[in-house]
Design an enzyme around this catalytic site. Sequence first.
Site, PDB file in Angstrom:
ATOM      1  N   ASN A 158     -28.382  51.870  95.426  1.00 54.55           N
ATOM      2  CA  ASN A 158     -26.934  52.845  95.706  1.00 54.55           C
ATOM      3  C   ASN A 158     -26.686  52.839  97.505  1.00 54.55           C
ATOM      4  O   ASN A 158     -27.176  53.193  98.108  1.00 54.55           O
ATOM      5  CB  ASN A 158     -27.217  54.142  95.877  1.00 54.55           C
ATOM      6  CG  ASN A 158     -25.822  54.929  95.959  1.00 54.55           C
ATOM      7  OD1 ASN A 158     -24.733  54.355  96.224  1.00 54.55           O
ATOM      8  ND2 ASN A 158     -25.980  56.058  94.905  1.00 54.55           N
ATOM      9  N   LYS A 190     -24.270  54.111  98.930  1.00 54.62           N
ATOM     10  CA  LYS A 190     -23.160  55.289  99.559  1.00 54.62           C
ATOM     11  C   LYS A 190     -22.630  54.537 100.206  1.00 54.62           C
ATOM     12  O   LYS A 190     -21.767  53.834 100.400  1.00 54.62           O
ATOM     13  CB  LYS A 190     -24.372  56.456  99.663  1.00 54.62           C
ATOM     14  CG  LYS A 190     -25.617  56.040  99.009  1.00 54.62           C
ATOM     15  CD  LYS A 190     -26.969  57.556  98.754  1.00 54.62           C
ATOM     16  CE  LYS A 190     -28.189  57.486  98.383  1.00 54.62           C
ATOM     17  NZ  LYS A 190     -28.494  59.027  98.049  1.00 54.62           N
ATOM     18  N   HIS A 203     -23.758  60.918  90.331  1.00 58.53           N
ATOM     19  CA  HIS A 203     -25.078  61.029  91.567  1.00 58.53           C
ATOM     20  C   HIS A 203     -24.542  62.328  92.147  1.00 58.53           C
ATOM     21  O   HIS A 203     -23.853  63.552  92.006  1.00 58.53           O
ATOM     22  CB  HIS A 203     -24.289  60.163  92.347  1.00 58.53           C
ATOM     23  CG  HIS A 203     -25.424  59.517  93.130  1.00 58.53           C
ATOM     24  ND1 HIS A 203     -25.797  60.521  94.484  1.00 58.53           N
ATOM     25  CD2 HIS A 203     -26.198  58.437  92.870  1.00 58.53           C
ATOM     26  CE1 HIS A 203     -26.745  60.445  94.718  1.00 58.53           C
ATOM     27  NE2 HIS A 203     -26.894  59.143  94.382  1.00 58.53           N
ATOM     28  N   GLU A 248     -25.280  63.445  94.743  1.00 61.58           N
ATOM     29  CA  GLU A 248     -24.173  63.265  95.702  1.00 61.58           C
ATOM     30  C   GLU A 248     -22.064  64.324  95.244  1.00 61.58           C
ATOM     31  O   GLU A 248     -22.034  64.613  95.747  1.00 61.58           O
ATOM     32  CB  GLU A 248     -23.830  62.651  97.119  1.00 61.58           C
ATOM     33  CG  GLU A 248     -25.057  62.695  97.358  1.00 61.58           C
ATOM     34  CD  GLU A 248     -25.973  61.419  97.794  1.00 61.58           C
ATOM     35  OE1 GLU A 248     -25.507  60.195  97.452  1.00 61.58           O
ATOM     36  OE2 GLU A 248     -27.337  60.946  98.085  1.00 61.58           O
ATOM     37  N   GLU A 259     -32.929  61.317  89.153  1.00 61.67           N
ATOM     38  CA  GLU A 259     -32.931  61.560  90.515  1.00 61.67           C
ATOM     39  C   GLU A 259     -33.001  62.844  91.062  1.00 61.67           C
ATOM     40  O   GLU A 259     -32.384  63.549  91.016  1.00 61.67           O
ATOM     41  CB  GLU A 259     -31.460  61.068  91.467  1.00 61.67           C
ATOM     42  CG  GLU A 259     -31.474  59.403  91.390  1.00 61.67           C
ATOM     43  CD  GLU A 259     -30.805  58.951  91.698  1.00 61.67           C
ATOM     44  OE1 GLU A 259     -31.030  57.993  92.944  1.00 61.67           O
ATOM     45  OE2 GLU A 259     -29.360  58.926  91.946  1.00 61.67           O
ATOM     46  N   GLY A 300     -32.568  60.886 100.018  1.00 64.67           N
ATOM     47  CA  GLY A 300     -32.881  60.909 100.898  1.00 64.67           C
ATOM     48  C   GLY A 300     -33.587  61.730 102.295  1.00 64.67           C
ATOM     49  O   GLY A 300     -33.490  61.639 103.291  1.00 64.67           O
ATOM     50  N   SER A 337     -36.032  58.382  97.462  1.00 65.13           N
ATOM     51  CA  SER A 337     -37.113  58.245  98.474  1.00 65.13           C
ATOM     52  C   SER A 337     -38.184  57.363  98.021  1.00 65.13           C
ATOM     53  O   SER A 337     -39.046  56.810  97.877  1.00 65.13           O
ATOM     54  CB  SER A 337     -37.747  59.048  98.874  1.00 65.13           C
ATOM     55  OG  SER A 337     -36.861  60.400  99.727  1.00 65.13           O
TER      56      SER A 337
HETATM   57  P1  13P Z   1     -33.240  57.732  98.869  1.00 65.63           P
HETATM   58  O1  13P Z   1     -33.235  56.458  97.976  1.00 65.63           O
HETATM   59  O2  13P Z   1     -32.482  57.490  99.879  1.00 65.63           O
HETATM   60  O3  13P Z   1     -33.422  58.732  98.933  1.00 65.63           O
HETATM   61  O4  13P Z   1     -31.932  57.521  97.327  1.00 65.63           O
HETATM   62  C1  13P Z   1     -32.125  57.232  96.349  1.00 65.63           C
HETATM   63  C2  13P Z   1     -29.959  58.333  95.278  1.00 65.63           C
HETATM   64  O5  13P Z   1     -29.604  58.678  95.650  1.00 65.63           O
HETATM   65  C3  13P Z   1     -30.017  56.781  95.080  1.00 65.63           C
HETATM   66  O6  13P Z   1     -29.025  56.581  93.903  1.00 65.63           O
END
Ligand code: 13P
Length: 257
Positions: A11, A13, A98, A100, A170, A176, A216
Site C-alpha cells: 500500500n 498510500k 483502511h 486511515e 491492521e 507506520g 510495520s
Molecule cells: P506500515 O507498514 O507503514 O506500518 O503500514 C501498514 C499499512 O497501513 C498498510 O496498509
Amino acid sequence: MSTRRPFIGGNWKMNLHQGEAVDLALALADKITGDSVQIAVFPAFPYLLPVATVLHEKGAPIAVGAQDVYTQSNGAFTGEVSLSMLQDCGVSTVLVGHSERRHVIGETDPLINDKVLAALEAGMDVILAVGETIEQREADKTDSINTGQLGYGLAGVSDEQMKRVTIAYEPVWAIGTGKTATPDDAQRAHMVIRQAIAFMFDQAVADGVRIQYGGSMKPGNAAELLAQTDIDGGLIGGASLKADDFAGIIQAAAATV
Ligand code: 13P
C-alpha cells in the site's frame, strides 16, 4: 504455516510521484518472479494506469489495486472514482476500510459495507481492513472491535463472493509507528477473526479466506509473523516503498509455502 496461498500487498498510500511510482514498479518487475505468492501494489489514483501499464508490459506477476473506491457507477460525485473507471485502468483489487480511511477521513461501517458490496458486484477482489486503536486495545476491546468491523463490512456478502475477499488485520497503533504486534498477539487476533468468519459464514469459508497482517511489517520481522498459522500474508506500507524491502518480505512469504 497454512495451505492458503500467501498474499502480500504494497500500500503506497499518498507517496511517490509518477516517475518514482513507475521506477518502483519496474524495479519490482525485475526482482519478482514466480507465483507461489500473490502480489498486488496499490499506487495513488493518478498513477494506477502508468503502473499497471509497465507491469503489464513486463509481464510481471504483480496485480494493481486501488486504495479506495466509490460505490456509484457514475454521476454527480465530485472527487470520487468509480469501479468501472478503476477497471479501465487495469485495477483488479480494491482496498476498503483502511484505518486511515476510517480514522483520518471518517469513513463509517455502513459506507465501507456499501463499498465492499459494490466492488464484489463489479467482479473485483476486495481487501477489507479492520483493526483496533491503542485506546480500544487498552480497554480490552480488540476482539469486539475487529469482529464488529467484520460483521458490518461483510454484511450481505455471499459465500461465493468470499472467495474474492481478503481480510487485512491492521492494528492502528502498529501502522507506520515501527511498533509491531508480537507474532503471538497477531496470531491470536487472526484466529479470532477466522472464528468470526466461520460464525458468519461457515468453516469452509473461514478456512479459505486469507488474513493479512499489516503494521510495520519489514523484512526483519516478516518471517516470524508469516510463520503463524492464521497469518496468510501482509499488507505493507512503509517497507513497500523500497523494492529491496518489499521483495524481502515476499521472499519470506515464499519460504512458508
Ligand atoms: P506500515 O507498514 O507503514 O506500518 O503500514 C501498514 C499499512 O497501513 C498498510 O496498509
